[in-house]
Design a protein around this motif. Structure first.
Motif, PDB file in Angstrom:
ATOM      1  N   GLY A   1      49.527  66.462  74.125  1.00  0.00           N
ATOM      2  CA  GLY A   1      48.138  66.733  73.769  1.00  0.00           C
ATOM      3  C   GLY A   1      48.006  68.090  73.117  1.00  0.00           C
ATOM      4  O   GLY A   1      48.953  68.632  72.550  1.00  0.00           O
ATOM      5  N   ALA A   2      46.804  68.653  73.192  1.00  0.00           N
ATOM      6  CA  ALA A   2      46.529  69.961  72.604  1.00  0.00           C
ATOM      7  C   ALA A   2      46.273  70.967  73.719  1.00  0.00           C
ATOM      8  O   ALA A   2      45.642  70.641  74.723  1.00  0.00           O
ATOM      9  N   ILE A   3      46.781  72.183  73.530  1.00  0.00           N
ATOM     10  CA  ILE A   3      46.576  73.242  74.513  1.00  0.00           C
ATOM     11  C   ILE A   3      46.123  74.518  73.816  1.00  0.00           C
ATOM     12  O   ILE A   3      46.376  74.717  72.628  1.00  0.00           O
ATOM     13  N   HIS A   4      45.465  75.365  74.567  1.00  0.00           N
ATOM     14  CA  HIS A   4      45.109  76.715  74.133  1.00  0.00           C
ATOM     15  C   HIS A   4      46.089  77.638  74.849  1.00  0.00           C
ATOM     16  O   HIS A   4      46.057  77.737  76.074  1.00  0.00           O
TER      17      HIS A   4
ATOM     18  N   VAL B   1      47.750  74.884  70.046  1.00  0.00           N
ATOM     19  CA  VAL B   1      48.930  74.154  69.561  1.00  0.00           C
ATOM     20  C   VAL B   1      48.921  72.740  70.107  1.00  0.00           C
ATOM     21  O   VAL B   1      48.297  72.450  71.131  1.00  0.00           O
ATOM     22  N   GLN B   2      49.661  71.875  69.430  1.00  0.00           N
ATOM     23  CA  GLN B   2      49.881  70.524  69.928  1.00  0.00           C
ATOM     24  C   GLN B   2      51.294  70.068  69.586  1.00  0.00           C
ATOM     25  O   GLN B   2      51.544  68.918  69.286  1.00  0.00           O
ATOM     26  N   GLN B   3      52.222  71.017  69.641  1.00  0.00           N
ATOM     27  CA  GLN B   3      53.637  70.738  69.434  1.00  0.00           C
ATOM     28  C   GLN B   3      54.434  71.441  70.519  1.00  0.00           C
ATOM     29  O   GLN B   3      53.939  72.368  71.166  1.00  0.00           O
TER      30      GLN B   3
ATOM     31  N   SER C   1      46.480  66.783  78.003  1.00  0.00           N
ATOM     32  CA  SER C   1      47.242  68.021  77.858  1.00  0.00           C
ATOM     33  C   SER C   1      48.211  68.233  79.021  1.00  0.00           C
ATOM     34  O   SER C   1      47.853  68.040  80.180  1.00  0.00           O
ATOM     35  N   ALA C   2      49.423  68.656  78.661  1.00  0.00           N
ATOM     36  CA  ALA C   2      50.430  69.010  79.669  1.00  0.00           C
ATOM     37  C   ALA C   2      51.460  69.925  79.026  1.00  0.00           C
ATOM     38  O   ALA C   2      51.721  69.844  77.817  1.00  0.00           O
TER      39      ALA C   2
END
Length: 149
Positions: free
Chosen positions: A38-41, A112-114, A146-147
């Motif tokens: 997923g996407a994270i900050h 990011v999401q990578q 997200s994880a």
């Protein structure tokens, strides 16, 4: 109100990564530090050298950067591997520091999401075959899946 639990809660993921020179562990290419779903900050990412980084007898000079799968220098630009020592253990720029450093803008508040990676490059065939890098990422989920593991 969030539809996926405690979205605003800062989470912490930590890795102690050992370089061996094998594929994914110091050979030229990416070393995956964290798998991101997923996407994270990224609230902040901190990299310290626990054990001095070593290189093999290959040609050229090996470098290490910190980033994502698609942008391998997002957090820290390519740094000559032999500068990453247990004396200059604070790795927040291409010039590791022994004393202290204000957290650079590139090390905080990034979405990011990578996967998060340390990327090994070389001007020849030299690779990184020793050393331990400790990386801590403080993050907040952006998407429901997200994880960081």
């Amino acid at each position: 109100m969030s539809s996926f639990g405690s979205a605003g809660v800062v989470r912490r993921s930590f890795i102690s990564f050992t370089f061996t020179g094998a594929a994914g562990f110091g050979a030229i290419g990416n070393c995956t530090l964290f798998t991101v779903t997923g996407a994270i900050h990224v609230v902040a990412i901190n990299a310290t050298v626990f054990t001095t980084v070593g290189v093999d007898g290959g040609t050229g000079a090996a470098s290490l950067s910190l980033g994502t799968t698609g942008t391998t220098t997002l957090f820290v630009a390519a740094t000559t591997a032999t500068l990453l020592t247990s004396t200059n253990k604070l790795w927040y720029s291409a010039t590791p520091n022994a004393n202290g450093i204000a957290l650079p803008a590139a090390m905080k508040d990034i979405a990011v999401q990578q996967n998060l990676v340390a990327a090994v490059t070389s001007t020849g065939t030299q690779l990184i075959n020793a050393g331990v890098l400790q990386v801590t990422v403080l993050w907040v989920p952006i998407s429901s899946n997200s994880a960081v593991v």
